[in-house]
Design a protein around this motif. Sequence first.
Motif, PDB file in Angstrom:
ATOM      1  N   LEU A  87      -9.642  -3.603  -8.490  1.00 36.33           N
ATOM      2  CA  LEU A  87      -9.080  -2.528  -9.297  1.00 36.33           C
ATOM      3  C   LEU A  87      -9.829  -1.209  -9.084  1.00 36.33           C
ATOM      4  O   LEU A  87      -9.680  -0.276  -9.868  1.00 36.33           O
ATOM      5  CB  LEU A  87      -9.123  -2.899 -10.776  1.00 36.33           C
ATOM      6  CG  LEU A  87      -8.352  -4.170 -11.154  1.00 36.33           C
ATOM      7  CD1 LEU A  87      -8.633  -4.566 -12.590  1.00 36.33           C
ATOM      8  CD2 LEU A  87      -6.872  -3.966 -10.948  1.00 36.33           C
ATOM      9  N   ASN A 122      -2.435  -3.281  -3.281  1.00 37.48           N
ATOM     10  CA  ASN A 122      -3.041  -3.698  -4.541  1.00 37.48           C
ATOM     11  C   ASN A 122      -2.403  -3.020  -5.748  1.00 37.48           C
ATOM     12  O   ASN A 122      -2.016  -3.672  -6.723  1.00 37.48           O
ATOM     13  CB  ASN A 122      -4.539  -3.386  -4.524  1.00 37.48           C
ATOM     14  CG  ASN A 122      -5.323  -4.281  -3.578  1.00 37.48           C
ATOM     15  OD1 ASN A 122      -4.837  -4.655  -2.516  1.00 37.48           O
ATOM     16  ND2 ASN A 122      -6.543  -4.632  -3.959  1.00 37.48           N
ATOM     17  N   SER A 123      -2.281  -1.682  -5.686  1.00 37.99           N
ATOM     18  CA  SER A 123      -1.757  -0.954  -6.842  1.00 37.99           C
ATOM     19  C   SER A 123      -0.314  -1.334  -7.119  1.00 37.99           C
ATOM     20  O   SER A 123       0.071  -1.580  -8.265  1.00 37.99           O
ATOM     21  CB  SER A 123      -1.876   0.554  -6.613  1.00 37.99           C
ATOM     22  OG  SER A 123      -1.131   0.941  -5.465  1.00 37.99           O
ATOM     23  N   GLU A 124       0.493  -1.396  -6.074  1.00 38.48           N
ATOM     24  CA  GLU A 124       1.907  -1.700  -6.243  1.00 38.48           C
ATOM     25  C   GLU A 124       2.097  -3.093  -6.840  1.00 38.48           C
ATOM     26  O   GLU A 124       2.923  -3.293  -7.735  1.00 38.48           O
ATOM     27  CB  GLU A 124       2.607  -1.592  -4.884  1.00 38.48           C
ATOM     28  CG  GLU A 124       4.097  -1.360  -4.982  1.00 38.48           C
ATOM     29  CD  GLU A 124       4.701  -1.017  -3.636  1.00 38.48           C
ATOM     30  OE1 GLU A 124       5.205  -1.942  -2.978  1.00 38.48           O
ATOM     31  OE2 GLU A 124       4.668   0.159  -3.250  1.00 38.48           O
ATOM     32  N   SER A 151     -11.039   2.258  -6.786  1.00 41.16           N
ATOM     33  CA  SER A 151     -10.276   3.301  -6.091  1.00 41.16           C
ATOM     34  C   SER A 151     -10.136   3.025  -4.603  1.00 41.16           C
ATOM     35  O   SER A 151      -9.116   3.372  -3.990  1.00 41.16           O
ATOM     36  CB  SER A 151     -10.953   4.659  -6.304  1.00 41.16           C
ATOM     37  OG  SER A 151     -12.289   4.642  -5.809  1.00 41.16           O
ATOM     38  N   LEU A 196      -4.082   5.606 -12.666  1.00 40.20           N
ATOM     39  CA  LEU A 196      -2.800   4.997 -12.330  1.00 40.20           C
ATOM     40  C   LEU A 196      -2.073   4.504 -13.578  1.00 40.20           C
ATOM     41  O   LEU A 196      -0.846   4.596 -13.670  1.00 40.20           O
ATOM     42  CB  LEU A 196      -2.992   3.840 -11.347  1.00 40.20           C
ATOM     43  CG  LEU A 196      -3.258   4.221  -9.886  1.00 40.20           C
ATOM     44  CD1 LEU A 196      -3.387   2.967  -9.030  1.00 40.20           C
ATOM     45  CD2 LEU A 196      -2.171   5.113  -9.337  1.00 40.20           C
ATOM     46  N   PHE A 216      -8.172   3.313 -11.738  1.00 36.61           N
ATOM     47  CA  PHE A 216      -7.208   2.397 -12.372  1.00 36.61           C
ATOM     48  C   PHE A 216      -6.640   3.042 -13.637  1.00 36.61           C
ATOM     49  O   PHE A 216      -5.442   2.957 -13.909  1.00 36.61           O
ATOM     50  CB  PHE A 216      -7.898   1.075 -12.699  1.00 36.61           C
ATOM     51  CG  PHE A 216      -7.021   0.080 -13.403  1.00 36.61           C
ATOM     52  CD1 PHE A 216      -5.820  -0.341 -12.845  1.00 36.61           C
ATOM     53  CD2 PHE A 216      -7.394  -0.446 -14.634  1.00 36.61           C
ATOM     54  CE1 PHE A 216      -5.009  -1.265 -13.493  1.00 36.61           C
ATOM     55  CE2 PHE A 216      -6.593  -1.373 -15.281  1.00 36.61           C
ATOM     56  CZ  PHE A 216      -5.388  -1.772 -14.710  1.00 36.61           C
ATOM     57  N   LEU A 220      -7.164   0.475  -4.549  1.00 35.92           N
ATOM     58  CA  LEU A 220      -5.938   0.929  -5.204  1.00 35.92           C
ATOM     59  C   LEU A 220      -5.350   2.155  -4.520  1.00 35.92           C
ATOM     60  O   LEU A 220      -4.127   2.332  -4.491  1.00 35.92           O
ATOM     61  CB  LEU A 220      -6.220   1.255  -6.676  1.00 35.92           C
ATOM     62  CG  LEU A 220      -6.492   0.074  -7.605  1.00 35.92           C
ATOM     63  CD1 LEU A 220      -6.753   0.582  -9.021  1.00 35.92           C
ATOM     64  CD2 LEU A 220      -5.352  -0.926  -7.607  1.00 35.92           C
ATOM     65  N   PHE A 252       3.920   5.278  -8.187  1.00 32.28           N
ATOM     66  CA  PHE A 252       2.611   5.394  -7.564  1.00 32.28           C
ATOM     67  C   PHE A 252       2.570   6.668  -6.735  1.00 32.28           C
ATOM     68  O   PHE A 252       3.327   6.839  -5.795  1.00 32.28           O
ATOM     69  CB  PHE A 252       2.321   4.166  -6.702  1.00 32.28           C
ATOM     70  CG  PHE A 252       2.368   2.899  -7.499  1.00 32.28           C
ATOM     71  CD1 PHE A 252       1.333   2.551  -8.340  1.00 32.28           C
ATOM     72  CD2 PHE A 252       3.477   2.079  -7.444  1.00 32.28           C
ATOM     73  CE1 PHE A 252       1.388   1.395  -9.108  1.00 32.28           C
ATOM     74  CE2 PHE A 252       3.540   0.919  -8.205  1.00 32.28           C
ATOM     75  CZ  PHE A 252       2.490   0.580  -9.032  1.00 32.28           C
TER      76      PHE A 252
END
Length: 568
Positions: free
Chosen positions: A490, A502-504, A492, A282, A279, A495, A521
């Motif tokens: 959150l 999730n990350s987006e 790896s 990112l 996290f 994500l 990303f």
Amino acid sequence: MENKNEEQVSKNSKDLLADVLNDEKKSSESKTEDNKDKKKEKKKKDKKAFNGKKLKHGTMATVFTCVFIALLVLVNIVTTMLFERYPITIDLTSDKIYSMTEESEKYVKAVDVDVLVTIFADEDTYTNYSLYNKQAVELLKNYCKLNHHISYRFTDIDSNPEVVKSYSDSISMFDIVFETKNTVDGEEIQRTRKLTMIDLLTFDEEFVENYSTTYGMSIEMLRDQAGGDLQFLAYFGDFVTSSNAEQAFTSALMTVTDPNPVYVTMLMGRDELAELSYFTTLLVANGYNVNTIDITTDDIPENTDIIVVPAPQTDYLEEEVAKLSDFLNNDGNLGKQMIYIASYGQSDTPLLDEFLEEYGLAIGDGVICETYKDYYYNQPYYTITTELSDSFDQDIQSSQPVFSSVYTRPVKVLYDQQGMVTTEEYVKSTENAYTADIVLNSSGVYELGDKLERGQQCYFAMGSKAKFAQDGTGDTFYSSILCFGSEYMLGSNFLAAEQYDNSEYIFSVLNGITHKTDGIFIQPKTITGNAFDINEEQKDRLKWIFSLIIPAVVLVTGLVVWIRRKNK
């Protein structure tokens, strides 16, 4: 008499006939001469017309040949200049390790300030150190190709001590510094971002987690203990799994060019359960500035915009909760954000729970489970959902984003609005979900206990306090708490997973509430292939071929064709 007359008449007839014949002969000869003259004249005219036509076509052919040769020479001059300006690399790897993503290209092309990138080593030494170094240099050259505002240089530390002294950061061999210089109110302001070798690399997750949980040491701490990046890589280089160069470069670029940088502070010191290294990666890749403090001893830095409370096992003390409250209040100006991460492994945290209630939020019991297999995999608490709020979805690329989590405690919203506090559920389960405890059976295996609550549950919610501006502009300022029900949301595994968003989604929300530029990303790239690189010798050979040999061949061919046409 008669005979004489007859003889005279006969003679006269013969003479007359002879005269007639002579006249006809002369007339015939005259006509023949006239015809010959006409033929000669016609021949002269035809020859003159033919010569004029031949000259006309020959001249046009010559002009076209000259124009073609001139254009060819011009093209090759331009090509030679481009060869000099841009190193040539053709990326033939299947994973395009020497290329950048469309998101990075879009951001790089939009940079409108001058950025100087300094690599502290000579080029041969740096690129020959490893394939990862080589890939990093090729990527950097691509950045410079896309935007003339970006330039790079190699600087040897020993030969250029004055350059090293011009930076406030301590500089070591192989460090890379991104910098911009802008004039604000007549004062020159320099913004820099230093990248070390390990910033360009991704390490084996098990290796990182093992040193973190067993020895309490991060990669940075191991690097410092080893005495530097190169010494660290001599010991642990085998644990490098992929390149992080694109993330690091784009992040550094965003950091030095973003007019409104966002600062994130991780609050540690209470036996936190959340492992947020990816996290953090990112966050940095999206241009956020990240640092860590010990909440038990340190004050929250004044420039912090977002604080992160990563699932503490031990409850905060009153003075530590006061730090959170003072930060979000911001001397009555609000405008600050906090991320709170809950965990099923937490002990009771009554003081933190009471603070969350001020923002209309609470953490429920048990973990969220789904009834139907379309919405979970392996176990009912490994859940999948598409029930996402469309608030702050400006950076979502997927038309139907999918969110996933595991061991997620339900996040409760205590009310929709109360006074100047409002709440919103951002990620929810299906209506067929339920919560349950996870218990250890007699065989030592964890399994679901009794169902606690049936119905739709919430994975991620936000509570916000608002304040109206006093200057009559009508502006409203907010301080918010983003509350996640599980540290795994959150982590790896989720994500970095391409099948989930999730990350987006999370970064779209973060970018929205902080008014930051669009997020980027980028997946790390594993170095497994070879690029077709053109070295100096090959580049010189190509230069001679395009600049001399090809034009010479074309010129000779054109001259031969022209001479042959001329002599026809």
